[in-house]
Design a protein around this motif. Structure first.
Motif, PDB file in Angstrom:
ATOM      1  N   GLU A 146       0.842  -1.160  -0.056  1.00  0.00           N
ATOM      2  CA  GLU A 146       0.110   0.190   0.046  1.00  0.00           C
ATOM      3  C   GLU A 146       0.790   1.202   0.015  1.00  0.00           C
ATOM      4  O   GLU A 146       0.588   2.190  -0.631  1.00  0.00           O
ATOM      5  CB  GLU A 146      -0.875   0.068   1.354  1.00  0.00           C
ATOM      6  CG  GLU A 146      -2.070  -1.057   1.224  1.00  0.00           C
ATOM      7  CD  GLU A 146      -2.736  -1.116   2.446  1.00  0.00           C
ATOM      8  OE1 GLU A 146      -3.697  -1.277   2.646  1.00  0.00           O
ATOM      9  OE2 GLU A 146      -2.196  -0.942   3.600  1.00  0.00           O
ATOM     10  N   GLU A 197       2.569   1.828  -3.551  1.00  0.00           N
ATOM     11  CA  GLU A 197       1.401   2.258  -4.407  1.00  0.00           C
ATOM     12  C   GLU A 197       1.199   3.593  -4.259  1.00  0.00           C
ATOM     13  O   GLU A 197       0.950   4.497  -5.266  1.00  0.00           O
ATOM     14  CB  GLU A 197       0.009   1.260  -4.202  1.00  0.00           C
ATOM     15  CG  GLU A 197      -0.999   1.706  -5.007  1.00  0.00           C
ATOM     16  CD  GLU A 197      -2.225   0.927  -4.933  1.00  0.00           C
ATOM     17  OE1 GLU A 197      -3.306   1.043  -5.871  1.00  0.00           O
ATOM     18  OE2 GLU A 197      -2.175  -0.026  -4.097  1.00  0.00           O
ATOM     19  N   MET A 198       1.229   4.188  -2.795  1.00  0.00           N
ATOM     20  CA  MET A 198       0.723   5.445  -2.635  1.00  0.00           C
ATOM     21  C   MET A 198       1.827   6.376  -3.147  1.00  0.00           C
ATOM     22  O   MET A 198       1.471   7.486  -3.917  1.00  0.00           O
ATOM     23  CB  MET A 198       0.561   5.601  -1.256  1.00  0.00           C
ATOM     24  CG  MET A 198       0.197   7.179  -0.839  1.00  0.00           C
ATOM     25  SD  MET A 198      -1.078   7.811  -1.410  1.00  0.00           S
ATOM     26  CE  MET A 198      -1.278   9.275  -0.814  1.00  0.00           C
ATOM     27  N   LYS A 204       2.025   6.910  -6.990  1.00  0.00           N
ATOM     28  CA  LYS A 204       0.844   7.569  -7.590  1.00  0.00           C
ATOM     29  C   LYS A 204       1.056   9.073  -7.330  1.00  0.00           C
ATOM     30  O   LYS A 204       0.326  10.095  -7.937  1.00  0.00           O
ATOM     31  CB  LYS A 204      -0.329   7.243  -6.852  1.00  0.00           C
ATOM     32  CG  LYS A 204      -0.633   5.714  -7.441  1.00  0.00           C
ATOM     33  CD  LYS A 204      -2.212   5.729  -6.989  1.00  0.00           C
ATOM     34  CE  LYS A 204      -2.743   4.278  -7.239  1.00  0.00           C
ATOM     35  NZ  LYS A 204      -3.993   3.795  -6.666  1.00  0.00           N
ATOM     36  N   VAL A 209       4.808   8.888   5.464  1.00  0.00           N
ATOM     37  CA  VAL A 209       3.741   8.577   4.689  1.00  0.00           C
ATOM     38  C   VAL A 209       2.824   7.389   5.335  1.00  0.00           C
ATOM     39  O   VAL A 209       1.591   7.335   5.295  1.00  0.00           O
ATOM     40  CB  VAL A 209       4.142   8.207   3.301  1.00  0.00           C
ATOM     41  CG1 VAL A 209       2.989   7.614   2.507  1.00  0.00           C
ATOM     42  CG2 VAL A 209       4.688   9.348   2.469  1.00  0.00           C
ATOM     43  N   LYS A 210       3.623   6.487   5.861  1.00  0.00           N
ATOM     44  CA  LYS A 210       2.918   5.209   6.431  1.00  0.00           C
ATOM     45  C   LYS A 210       2.284   5.576   7.511  1.00  0.00           C
ATOM     46  O   LYS A 210       1.019   5.126   7.955  1.00  0.00           O
ATOM     47  CB  LYS A 210       4.095   4.082   6.883  1.00  0.00           C
ATOM     48  CG  LYS A 210       3.689   2.647   6.812  1.00  0.00           C
ATOM     49  CD  LYS A 210       4.816   1.812   6.800  1.00  0.00           C
ATOM     50  CE  LYS A 210       4.324   0.303   6.674  1.00  0.00           C
ATOM     51  NZ  LYS A 210       5.590  -0.632   6.841  1.00  0.00           N
ATOM     52  N   LEU A 228      -1.092   7.453   6.216  1.00  0.00           N
ATOM     53  CA  LEU A 228      -2.191   6.602   5.941  1.00  0.00           C
ATOM     54  C   LEU A 228      -2.885   5.908   7.024  1.00  0.00           C
ATOM     55  O   LEU A 228      -4.047   5.500   7.083  1.00  0.00           O
ATOM     56  CB  LEU A 228      -1.302   5.427   4.875  1.00  0.00           C
ATOM     57  CG  LEU A 228      -0.784   6.039   3.481  1.00  0.00           C
ATOM     58  CD1 LEU A 228      -0.157   4.828   2.689  1.00  0.00           C
ATOM     59  CD2 LEU A 228      -2.090   6.438   2.668  1.00  0.00           C
TER      60      LEU A 228
END
Length: 350
Positions: free
Chosen positions: A110, A113-114, A117, A150-151, A154
């Motif tokens: 995940e 992928e984030m 993008k 970022v993790k 999320l």
């Protein structure tokens, strides 16, 4: 079990909005005097001084870009602004702690992928690792630190989505979320001026030395070195050098030793051993046996390995048909060494 959020979704939305605004505009005076390497500890999740400085710098840059050149720069360095940034970080830690308690986890897939993008990291419509590293470096971030942030973002977003979207939320998760929103912190502080106590200290040199010896670990700092290095690429240097065939020949002629390899020979032997103090009759018998084996081999050299296994008294080579393998000059005892390097290929000598 899942009906709480559905029945009170509007109230939760309002509470969440108020909490967000509160952390943006409020300052907590109690954190001004915090010392050490950590500026805050939120349920065991620490906010290090370096982490806070990085977040403050990022927020200052975002505000400058948002407000333009006409903004009062002193606002960004005011205690109130810094405390607002700290409170926002505390809020994020609280959300992260709640996400952890709720069992919310973000997988590596995940995360990848984030990041892939994000348009800023793309070149010609595809993710570019070079652009990714370059942009992070410009913001004073490393990929490891950015990916951790970022993790965490999320995970926090997934927690918020449980409340703000039409998703099922267990009663336990709702209780954890509301408990987190209602948390309060009571902080006490005391000003301490070391200079006011210096004149009152009565410790002797011996007491100071003893304290230092008993608490050496308190005065140690991690070893650090300053390194300068020069990266040399053989490929890059090769492109800058032009060597002609004549240059190669001249260098070879001037440095033959660099390109020569010591002579090696492969030999096999059949050892007929006698003691140093053996009587003459025993010595003569050994010589006669060696000469007889030599005669047999000259008649049929292909039997060397067979006769070596039968007669040789060298335990190291007999089982291998007498083979000693390859060796350089000087590696064997001199008489044997001289004999081997004076013989021709295939020659047999006793």
């Amino acid at each position: 079990m899942f009906d709480f959020v559905d029945k009170h979704k509007k109230i939760v939305h309002i509470i969440f909005g108020l909490v967000s605004l509160t952390f943006v505009f409020w300052g907590v005076q109690s954190y001004r005097s915090m010392g050490g390497n950590d500026v805050a500890n939120v349920n065991g999740l620490k906010i290090a001084a370096g982490e806070f400085d990085a977040a403050l710098h990022q927020q200052q840059e975002r505000m400058r870009q948002s407000l333009g050149a006409g903004a009062d720069a002193s606002i960004f360095d005011s205690p109130g602004f810094k405390l607002a940034v700290l409170e926002r970080m505390i809020q994020q830690k609280l959300f992260l702690d709640a996400a952890n308690e709720a069992g919310i986890a973000v997988t590596d897939e995940e995360l990848v992928e984030m990041i892939r993008k994000i348009p800023a990291f793309q070149k010609d419509g595809a993710f570019s690792n070079d652009r990714y590293v370059e942009l992070l470096r410009g913001q004073g971030l490393t990929p490891v630190r950015f990916e951790q942030e970022v993790k965490e973002d999320l995970a926090r977003q997934q927690l918020v989505d449980f409340v703000t979207r039409d998703s099922f939320l267990s009663g336990q998760s709702a209780k954890l979320f509301l408990a987190m929103l209602g948390e309060q912190r009571v902080v006490s502080e005391a000003d301490f001026d070391p200079s006011a106590y210096v004149s009152k200290q009565t410790a002797s040199e011996a007491e100071i030395a003893k304290y230092y010896k008993d608490h050496e670990a308190d005065f140690r700092v991690p070893e650090m070195v300053k390194v300068q290095y020069l990266a040399l690429s053989p490929e890059a240097l090769e492109a800058q050098v032009s060597v002609s065939d004549d240059d190669v020949k001249k260098y070879y002629a001037a440095h033959p030793a660099e390109f020569s390899v010591p002579e090696e020979r492969e030999a096999s032997h059949i050892l007929i051993a006698v003691a140093k103090d053996a009587p003459q009759a025993e010595i003569d018998a050994a010589k006669a046996k060696a000469l007889q084996i030599e005669q047999d081999l000259k008649k049929d050299p292909s039997r060397f390995a067979e006769l070596a296994k039968q007669y040789s008294q060298d335990p190291g080579s007999a089982a291998n048909g007498g083979s000693l393998g390859f060796f350089k000059r000087g590696m064997m005892v001199k008489p044997f060494d001289d004999a081997v390097f004076s013989m021709k290929a295939g020659e047999i000598s006793a």
